[in-house]
Scaffold this motif. Structure first.
Motif, mmCIF file in Angstrom:
data_model
loop_
_atom_site.group_PDB
_atom_site.id
_atom_site.type_symbol
_atom_site.label_atom_id
_atom_site.label_comp_id
_atom_site.label_asym_id
_atom_site.label_seq_id
_atom_site.Cartn_x
_atom_site.Cartn_y
_atom_site.Cartn_z
ATOM 1 N N THR A 1 0.697 -1.269 0.042
ATOM 2 C CA THR A 1 -0.073 -0.001 0.032
ATOM 3 C C THR A 1 0.932 1.230 0.039
ATOM 4 N N SER A 2 0.199 2.257 -0.559
ATOM 5 C CA SER A 2 1.002 3.555 -0.496
ATOM 6 C C SER A 2 -0.027 4.792 -0.260
ATOM 7 N N PRO A 3 0.168 5.238 1.022
ATOM 8 C CA PRO A 3 -0.834 6.380 1.427
ATOM 9 C C PRO A 3 -0.521 7.645 0.796
ATOM 10 N N LYS A 4 0.692 7.822 0.207
ATOM 11 C CA LYS A 4 1.059 8.946 -0.478
ATOM 12 C C LYS A 4 0.527 9.055 -1.765
ATOM 13 N N GLY A 5 0.233 7.570 -2.424
ATOM 14 C CA GLY A 5 -0.132 7.348 -3.755
ATOM 15 C C GLY A 5 -1.526 6.948 -3.746
ATOM 16 N N GLY A 6 -2.127 6.673 -2.631
ATOM 17 C CA GLY A 6 -3.574 6.282 -2.489
ATOM 18 C C GLY A 6 -3.812 5.268 -3.008
ATOM 19 N N VAL A 7 -2.816 3.968 -3.225
ATOM 20 C CA VAL A 7 -3.420 2.764 -3.993
ATOM 21 C C VAL A 7 -2.789 1.651 -3.202
ATOM 22 N N ALA A 8 -3.239 0.514 -3.358
ATOM 23 C CA ALA A 8 -3.016 -1.003 -3.012
ATOM 24 C C ALA A 8 -2.675 -1.727 -4.328
ATOM 25 N N VAL A 9 -1.648 -2.226 -4.068
ATOM 26 C CA VAL A 9 -1.060 -3.193 -5.137
ATOM 27 C C VAL A 9 -0.830 -4.584 -4.983
ATOM 28 N N THR A 10 -1.703 -5.465 -5.777
ATOM 29 C CA THR A 10 -1.345 -7.099 -5.635
ATOM 30 C C THR A 10 -0.178 -7.366 -6.459
ATOM 31 N N ILE A 11 0.618 -8.221 -6.243
ATOM 32 C CA ILE A 11 1.754 -8.855 -7.108
ATOM 33 C C ILE A 11 1.426 -10.368 -6.829
ATOM 34 N N ASP A 12 1.969 -11.013 -8.140
ATOM 35 C CA ASP A 12 1.910 -12.472 -7.910
ATOM 36 C C ASP A 12 3.495 -12.970 -7.243
ATOM 37 N N ALA A 13 3.308 -13.596 -6.480
ATOM 38 C CA ALA A 13 4.701 -13.983 -5.628
ATOM 39 C C ALA A 13 5.571 -14.725 -6.593
ATOM 40 N N ARG A 14 5.102 -15.613 -7.452
ATOM 41 C CA ARG A 14 5.892 -16.384 -8.295
ATOM 42 C C ARG A 14 6.340 -15.608 -9.446
ATOM 43 N N SER A 15 5.620 -15.027 -10.349
ATOM 44 C CA SER A 15 6.294 -14.299 -11.330
ATOM 45 C C SER A 15 6.657 -12.881 -11.099
ATOM 46 N N GLY A 16 6.267 -12.062 -10.203
ATOM 47 C CA GLY A 16 6.526 -10.911 -9.888
ATOM 48 C C GLY A 16 5.511 -9.821 -10.654
ATOM 49 N N LYS A 17 4.657 -10.578 -11.264
ATOM 50 C CA LYS A 17 3.602 -9.642 -12.089
ATOM 51 C C LYS A 17 2.608 -9.035 -11.242
ATOM 52 N N VAL A 18 2.430 -7.616 -11.696
ATOM 53 C CA VAL A 18 1.263 -6.941 -11.043
ATOM 54 C C VAL A 18 -0.167 -7.351 -11.365
ATOM 55 N N LEU A 19 -0.853 -7.946 -10.353
ATOM 56 C CA LEU A 19 -2.092 -8.717 -10.895
ATOM 57 C C LEU A 19 -3.375 -7.279 -10.903
ATOM 58 N N SER A 20 -3.042 -6.355 -9.818
ATOM 59 C CA SER A 20 -4.218 -5.547 -9.691
ATOM 60 C C SER A 20 -3.632 -4.212 -9.129
ATOM 61 N N GLU A 21 -4.412 -3.104 -9.066
ATOM 62 C CA GLU A 21 -4.169 -1.819 -8.560
ATOM 63 C C GLU A 21 -5.442 -1.221 -8.332
ATOM 64 N N THR A 22 -5.622 -0.798 -6.836
ATOM 65 C CA THR A 22 -6.824 -0.327 -6.619
ATOM 66 C C THR A 22 -6.636 0.877 -5.831
ATOM 67 N N THR A 23 -7.544 1.741 -6.377
ATOM 68 C CA THR A 23 -7.290 3.207 -5.562
ATOM 69 C C THR A 23 -8.088 3.267 -4.171
ATOM 70 N N VAL A 24 -7.134 3.611 -3.154
ATOM 71 C CA VAL A 24 -7.602 3.646 -1.983
ATOM 72 C C VAL A 24 -6.989 4.819 -1.291
ATOM 73 N N PRO A 25 -7.632 6.064 -1.248
ATOM 74 C CA PRO A 25 -7.238 7.222 -0.681
ATOM 75 C C PRO A 25 -6.721 6.908 0.718
ATOM 76 N N ASP A 26 -5.465 7.561 0.861
ATOM 77 C CA ASP A 26 -4.886 7.461 2.229
ATOM 78 C C ASP A 26 -4.665 5.947 2.645
ATOM 79 N N ALA A 27 -4.540 5.258 1.859
ATOM 80 C CA ALA A 27 -4.061 3.724 1.949
ATOM 81 C C ALA A 27 -3.078 3.422 3.117
ATOM 82 N N ALA A 28 -3.646 2.614 4.030
ATOM 83 C CA ALA A 28 -2.588 2.405 5.282
ATOM 84 C C ALA A 28 -2.168 1.010 5.460
ATOM 85 N N GLY A 29 -2.948 0.259 6.326
ATOM 86 C CA GLY A 29 -2.426 -1.276 6.536
ATOM 87 C C GLY A 29 -2.937 -2.093 5.591
ATOM 88 N N ILE A 30 -2.238 -3.311 5.618
ATOM 89 C CA ILE A 30 -2.609 -4.361 4.681
ATOM 90 C C ILE A 30 -2.267 -5.582 5.486
#
Length: 365
Positions: A298-327
């Protein structure tokens, strides 16, 4: 169909006991009974007071424990059910509580010449609490050791072999401590001011949990000396994932997420340029969902949560979350909180703090 969420919920309710359940308000009890997962997070209430809350994946607060000041990171012991809220740097308290309400909270203070860095972890058997600390006059990172069988009395300390340790964790076998030395010098006399941005030395270290000896030191390459290593988690294979915050020019596009294993060099994830821009040079939290093979940041400055595939390192999703904090891992993907009261899409009047931890008794997700 086997439903791990239902089993987690039933185990938590059973472990909580009648005393804890009887103390809950009817609305909170109903929320707990409906919950698929239970988390803990620091929070600031609408009246400005601080607490640590037990919260469902729907953002419904089940219970809360008052805190003396703002918290930062959390730690949970599967073995004992104890949860710890660590003070935000340069805070000097940590509160240990039982989410089941069977024992009173314990507050410990850092020793003279030290302050907490907001993070820590339990040994797998729950008998030792490790806490990242700053020996600020000597400008060296330390790990404080606390005896969980004796009201968390301090029993020793280890060096982190770096400056500015932030997050840390323990390997599944309990043999190694994994520390993210952010490389940033601070001193409580100057608050949260960063004193050495032109001479940072960030690193990730592996430390023998029995002796405190250095096993491996992974310094970041010179061109990325301002990439502060901040947060870590471990996947099902034992691979260590780390997330960073960049202290250089805001228009740079440094690597922010990477991984390594014992005996290997650090390996950065090659995120798409647009993803790196959205993270705004600042990853505030990282978590691994072992069951799904995912890494979330997560990035509170970017307001985003990103999900990555642990095997390939590929970005699977990006979700806008203003002030994103914990995960933290959820039954499906990740639970994400925000500073402005969002918890997995549910809005409340509280401000969630930087980190959340799943505390429902279950196998590690």
């Amino acid at each position: 169909m086997w439903n791990s969420s239902a089993i987690d919920r039933r185990r938590f309710v059973k472990a909580a006991g009648l005393g804890f359940l009887a103390a809950l308000q009817p609305r909170a009890l109903m929320a707990l009974e409906r919950a698929d997962a239970v988390y803990a997070s620091g929070m600031r209430d609408a009246n400005g007071s601080y607490a640590v809350a037990t919260v469902t994946e729907r953002g419904e607060i089940v219970d809360r424990v008052a805190l003396p000041a703002r918290a930062h990171g959390m730690a949970f012991s599967q073995a004992t059910g104890k949860t710890v809220a660590f003070a935000r740097r340069p805070g000097t308290y940590a509160m240990i509580f039982d989410a089941h309400g069977t024992t009173d909270p314990i507050v410990i203070a850092s020793v003279e010449g030290r302050h907490f860095y907001g993070h820590g972890a339990f040994s797998p058997d729950g008998r030792i609490l490790y806490a990242s600390e700053n020996d600020f006059d000597a400008n060296r990172g330390m790990i404080g050791l606390y005896d969980a069988t004796n009201r968390f009395a301090r029993i020793g300390e280890f060096e982190t072999y770096g400056v500015g340790p932030h997050d840390m964790t323990v390997t599944d076998d309990g043999r190694m401590l994994v520390v993210a030395n952010g490389g940033i010098e601070t001193h409580p006399d100057t608050g949260r001011t960063k004193l050495n941005l032109t001479s940072m030395q960030p690193s990730l270290t592996l430390i023998d949990s029995a002796t405190g000896g250095l096993i491996e030191n992974h310094a970041l390459p010179p061109q990325w000396a301002q990439v502060s290593t901040r947060h870590v988690d471990i996947d099902d294979s034992g691979r260590i994932w780390f997330a960073c915050q960049y202290e250089g020019h805001r228009n740079d596009l440094p690597p922010l997420v990477g991984s390594f294993a014992k005996g290997e060099d650090l390996r950065f994830v090659e995120l798409p340029e647009e993803t790196t821009r959205r993270l705004a040079n600042y990853v505030g939290a990282i978590a691994v969902n072992r069951n799904d093979g995912l890494v979330g940041v997560t990035s509170p400055k970017g307001g985003v949560a990103v999900t990555i595939d642990a095997r390939s390192g590929k970005v699977l999703s990006e979700t806008t979350v203003p002030d994103a904090a914990g995960i933290a891992p959820a039954t499906d993907g990740f639970a994400v909180s925000s500073y402005d009261g969002d918890f997995l899409g549910s809005r409340s009047s509280v401000a969630w703090d930087q980190h959340i931890v799943r505390i429902a008794p279950s196998r590690r997700l």
